[in-house]
Design a protein around this motif. Structure first.
Motif, PDB file in Angstrom:
ATOM      1  N   PHE A 183     -88.001 -18.414   0.411  1.00  0.00           N
ATOM      2  CA  PHE A 183     -88.647 -18.271  -0.885  1.00  0.00           C
ATOM      3  C   PHE A 183     -87.625 -17.926  -1.980  1.00  0.00           C
ATOM      4  CE2 PHE A 183     -90.851 -15.677  -4.089  1.00  0.00           C
ATOM      5  CZ  PHE A 183     -91.755 -16.624  -4.549  1.00  0.00           C
ATOM      6  N   ALA A 184     -86.685 -17.023  -1.673  1.00  0.00           N
ATOM      7  CA  ALA A 184     -85.646 -16.650  -2.635  1.00  0.00           C
ATOM      8  C   ALA A 184     -84.768 -17.857  -2.966  1.00  0.00           C
ATOM      9  CB  ALA A 184     -84.806 -15.497  -2.090  1.00  0.00           C
ATOM     10  N   PHE A 185     -84.455 -18.655  -1.965  1.00  0.00           N
ATOM     11  CA  PHE A 185     -83.645 -19.850  -2.194  1.00  0.00           C
ATOM     12  C   PHE A 185     -84.381 -20.847  -3.095  1.00  0.00           C
ATOM     13  CE2 PHE A 185     -82.287 -24.152  -0.886  1.00  0.00           C
ATOM     14  CZ  PHE A 185     -80.966 -24.067  -1.281  1.00  0.00           C
ATOM     15  N   ILE A 186     -85.667 -21.046  -2.860  1.00  0.00           N
ATOM     16  CA  ILE A 186     -86.460 -21.960  -3.689  1.00  0.00           C
ATOM     17  C   ILE A 186     -86.528 -21.456  -5.132  1.00  0.00           C
ATOM     18  CG2 ILE A 186     -88.795 -22.857  -4.059  1.00  0.00           C
ATOM     19  CD1 ILE A 186     -89.046 -22.996  -0.984  1.00  0.00           C
ATOM     20  N   VAL A 187     -86.714 -20.152  -5.313  1.00  0.00           N
ATOM     21  CA  VAL A 187     -86.744 -19.574  -6.657  1.00  0.00           C
ATOM     22  C   VAL A 187     -85.389 -19.775  -7.344  1.00  0.00           C
ATOM     23  CG1 VAL A 187     -86.890 -17.392  -7.932  1.00  0.00           C
ATOM     24  CG2 VAL A 187     -88.594 -17.938  -6.188  1.00  0.00           C
ATOM     25  N   PHE A 188     -84.293 -19.610  -6.609  1.00  0.00           N
ATOM     26  CA  PHE A 188     -82.954 -19.812  -7.165  1.00  0.00           C
ATOM     27  C   PHE A 188     -82.765 -21.257  -7.621  1.00  0.00           C
ATOM     28  CE2 PHE A 188     -78.581 -21.209  -6.292  1.00  0.00           C
ATOM     29  CZ  PHE A 188     -77.924 -20.477  -7.268  1.00  0.00           C
ATOM     30  N   ILE A 189     -83.133 -22.211  -6.803  1.00  0.00           N
ATOM     31  CA  ILE A 189     -82.980 -23.624  -7.145  1.00  0.00           C
ATOM     32  C   ILE A 189     -83.843 -23.970  -8.361  1.00  0.00           C
ATOM     33  CG2 ILE A 189     -83.408 -25.995  -6.359  1.00  0.00           C
ATOM     34  CD1 ILE A 189     -80.923 -24.691  -5.149  1.00  0.00           C
ATOM     35  N   LEU A 190     -85.066 -23.493  -8.388  1.00  0.00           N
ATOM     36  CA  LEU A 190     -85.935 -23.776  -9.533  1.00  0.00           C
ATOM     37  C   LEU A 190     -85.417 -23.125 -10.812  1.00  0.00           C
ATOM     38  CD1 LEU A 190     -89.481 -23.576  -7.907  1.00  0.00           C
ATOM     39  CD2 LEU A 190     -88.243 -25.616  -8.656  1.00  0.00           C
ATOM     40  N   SER A 191     -84.847 -21.932 -10.699  1.00  0.00           N
ATOM     41  CA  SER A 191     -84.290 -21.298 -11.899  1.00  0.00           C
ATOM     42  C   SER A 191     -83.078 -22.075 -12.399  1.00  0.00           C
ATOM     43  CB  SER A 191     -83.916 -19.846 -11.622  1.00  0.00           C
ATOM     44  OG  SER A 191     -82.820 -19.772 -10.724  1.00  0.00           O
ATOM     45  N   MET A 192     -82.277 -22.627 -11.510  1.00  0.00           N
ATOM     46  CA  MET A 192     -81.152 -23.463 -11.935  1.00  0.00           C
ATOM     47  C   MET A 192     -81.652 -24.724 -12.629  1.00  0.00           C
ATOM     48  SD  MET A 192     -78.420 -21.872 -11.154  1.00  0.00           S
ATOM     49  CE  MET A 192     -77.108 -23.044 -11.155  1.00  0.00           C
ATOM     50  N   LEU A 193     -82.768 -25.230 -12.173  1.00  0.00           N
ATOM     51  CA  LEU A 193     -83.320 -26.448 -12.740  1.00  0.00           C
ATOM     52  C   LEU A 193     -83.894 -26.218 -14.134  1.00  0.00           C
ATOM     53  CD1 LEU A 193     -84.044 -29.436 -12.162  1.00  0.00           C
ATOM     54  CD2 LEU A 193     -86.239 -28.601 -11.317  1.00  0.00           C
ATOM     55  N   PHE A 194     -84.585 -25.106 -14.329  1.00  0.00           N
ATOM     56  CA  PHE A 194     -85.275 -24.879 -15.592  1.00  0.00           C
ATOM     57  C   PHE A 194     -84.515 -23.995 -16.576  1.00  0.00           C
ATOM     58  CE2 PHE A 194     -88.875 -25.863 -12.732  1.00  0.00           C
ATOM     59  CZ  PHE A 194     -89.297 -27.011 -13.370  1.00  0.00           C
ATOM     60  N   LEU A 195     -83.704 -23.082 -16.094  1.00  0.00           N
ATOM     61  CA  LEU A 195     -83.001 -22.182 -17.005  1.00  0.00           C
ATOM     62  C   LEU A 195     -81.684 -22.756 -17.510  1.00  0.00           C
ATOM     63  CD1 LEU A 195     -83.619 -18.726 -15.290  1.00  0.00           C
ATOM     64  CD2 LEU A 195     -84.816 -19.732 -17.237  1.00  0.00           C
ATOM     65  N   PHE A 196     -81.080 -23.650 -16.772  1.00  0.00           N
ATOM     66  CA  PHE A 196     -79.789 -24.221 -17.158  1.00  0.00           C
ATOM     67  C   PHE A 196     -79.889 -25.743 -17.217  1.00  0.00           C
ATOM     68  CE2 PHE A 196     -78.825 -20.346 -14.729  1.00  0.00           C
ATOM     69  CZ  PHE A 196     -78.264 -19.600 -15.747  1.00  0.00           C
ATOM     70  N   PRO A 197     -80.652 -26.260 -18.160  1.00  0.00           N
ATOM     71  CA  PRO A 197     -80.809 -27.727 -18.198  1.00  0.00           C
ATOM     72  C   PRO A 197     -79.593 -28.389 -18.829  1.00  0.00           C
ATOM     73  CG  PRO A 197     -82.087 -26.723 -19.942  1.00  0.00           C
ATOM     74  CD  PRO A 197     -81.476 -25.596 -19.145  1.00  0.00           C
ATOM     75  N   ASN A 198     -78.868 -29.138 -18.051  1.00  0.00           N
ATOM     76  CA  ASN A 198     -77.739 -29.911 -18.567  1.00  0.00           C
ATOM     77  C   ASN A 198     -78.184 -31.262 -19.087  1.00  0.00           C
ATOM     78  OD1 ASN A 198     -75.777 -28.024 -18.134  1.00  0.00           O
ATOM     79  ND2 ASN A 198     -75.363 -28.706 -16.046  1.00  0.00           N
ATOM     80  N   GLY A 199     -79.420 -31.629 -18.842  1.00  0.00           N
ATOM     81  CA  GLY A 199     -79.908 -32.918 -19.282  1.00  0.00           C
ATOM     82  C   GLY A 199     -79.994 -33.036 -20.790  1.00  0.00           C
ATOM     83  N   GLN A 200     -79.990 -31.925 -21.514  1.00  0.00           N
ATOM     84  CA  GLN A 200     -80.074 -31.979 -22.964  1.00  0.00           C
ATOM     85  C   GLN A 200     -78.724 -32.265 -23.600  1.00  0.00           C
ATOM     86  OE1 GLN A 200     -81.904 -28.402 -24.322  1.00  0.00           O
ATOM     87  NE2 GLN A 200     -83.823 -28.814 -23.264  1.00  0.00           N
ATOM     88  N   LYS A 201     -77.650 -32.083 -22.876  1.00  0.00           N
ATOM     89  CA  LYS A 201     -76.323 -32.359 -23.418  1.00  0.00           C
ATOM     90  C   LYS A 201     -76.093 -33.859 -23.416  1.00  0.00           C
ATOM     91  CE  LYS A 201     -74.081 -28.080 -22.186  1.00  0.00           C
ATOM     92  NZ  LYS A 201     -73.037 -27.456 -21.426  1.00  0.00           N
ATOM     93  N   ASN A 202     -75.377 -34.297 -24.423  1.00  0.00           N
ATOM     94  CA  ASN A 202     -75.075 -35.707 -24.562  1.00  0.00           C
ATOM     95  C   ASN A 202     -73.749 -35.976 -23.861  1.00  0.00           C
ATOM     96  OD1 ASN A 202     -74.941 -38.304 -25.297  1.00  0.00           O
ATOM     97  ND2 ASN A 202     -74.786 -37.956 -27.495  1.00  0.00           N
ATOM     98  N   SER A 203     -73.778 -36.655 -22.742  1.00  0.00           N
ATOM     99  CA  SER A 203     -72.543 -36.953 -22.019  1.00  0.00           C
ATOM    100  C   SER A 203     -72.327 -38.461 -22.057  1.00  0.00           C
ATOM    101  CB  SER A 203     -72.625 -36.459 -20.578  1.00  0.00           C
ATOM    102  OG  SER A 203     -73.745 -37.012 -19.940  1.00  0.00           O
ATOM    103  N   GLU A 204     -71.412 -38.864 -22.916  1.00  0.00           N
ATOM    104  CA  GLU A 204     -71.130 -40.274 -23.092  1.00  0.00           C
ATOM    105  C   GLU A 204     -69.731 -40.577 -22.591  1.00  0.00           C
ATOM    106  OE1 GLU A 204     -71.475 -40.611 -27.276  1.00  0.00           O
ATOM    107  OE2 GLU A 204     -73.645 -40.607 -27.255  1.00  0.00           O
ATOM    108  N   MET A 205     -69.497 -41.823 -22.265  1.00  0.00           N
ATOM    109  CA  MET A 205     -68.143 -42.241 -21.924  1.00  0.00           C
ATOM    110  C   MET A 205     -67.329 -42.270 -23.213  1.00  0.00           C
ATOM    111  SD  MET A 205     -68.773 -45.226 -19.141  1.00  0.00           S
ATOM    112  CE  MET A 205     -67.127 -45.214 -18.511  1.00  0.00           C
TER     113      MET A 205
END
Length: 150
Positions: free
Chosen positions: A15-37
């Motif tokens: 359960f702690a591992f699942i909470v950790f993974i979900l917090s990484m997914l929602f608290l640190f979203p890298n998808g909002q950064k623009n990463s272009e070549m």
């Protein structure tokens, strides 16, 4: 702690591992950064990269190198005073690390004081990579600078 066994510990750890993974997914979203070549023609330019390496090596071997300075009017590039700018073509590329739309690419001509200015009006606050390229008597030179425009 009544009837706590190793099975309960495994469930709590899972359960702690699942909470950790979900917090990484929602608290640190890298998808909002623009990463272009850096360039659209990446593979074609990669094939020519040995020319870039050679041009950087030739620029490193120079006794006096061009320098840049940040002024309120913009970024000033100054070539050495003894530099003979006949038979010389120069250009610069300012790559913005986070937004390709802010990139600047332009050929330039050196003035009488062996310098040119990139005006502040075209610059936005942030990090740039300044690539200065020039050709003197059919010999290519290139220098890269990291620039933080404030």
């Amino acid at each position: 702690m009544k009837n706590f066994s190793w099975g309960h510990g495994v469930v709590i750890a899972l359960f702690a591992f699942i909470v950790f993974i979900l917090s990484m997914l929602f608290l640190f979203p890298n998808g909002q950064k623009n990463s272009e070549m850096v360039t659209d023609n990446y593979y074609e330019e990669e094939l020519k990269y040995q020319d870039v390496i050679d041009a950087k090596k030739k620029a490193d071997d120079l006794q006096e190198k061009p320098v840049y300075s940040q002024e309120k009017d913009g970024i000033k590039i100054v070539f050495p005073k003894e530099y003979d700018n006949t038979n010389t073509t120069a250009k610069f590329v300012l790559n913005r690390t986070d937004d390709q739309n802010l990139d600047i690419k332009k050929p330039v001509h050196l003035d009488a004081s062996h310098s040119f200015m990139i005006p502040a009006q075209v610059l936005k606050v942030g990090n740039y990579t300044l690539r200065l390229m020039w050709t003197k008597d059919k010999t290519d030179y290139r220098m890269d600078y990291d620039v933080i425009w404030k």
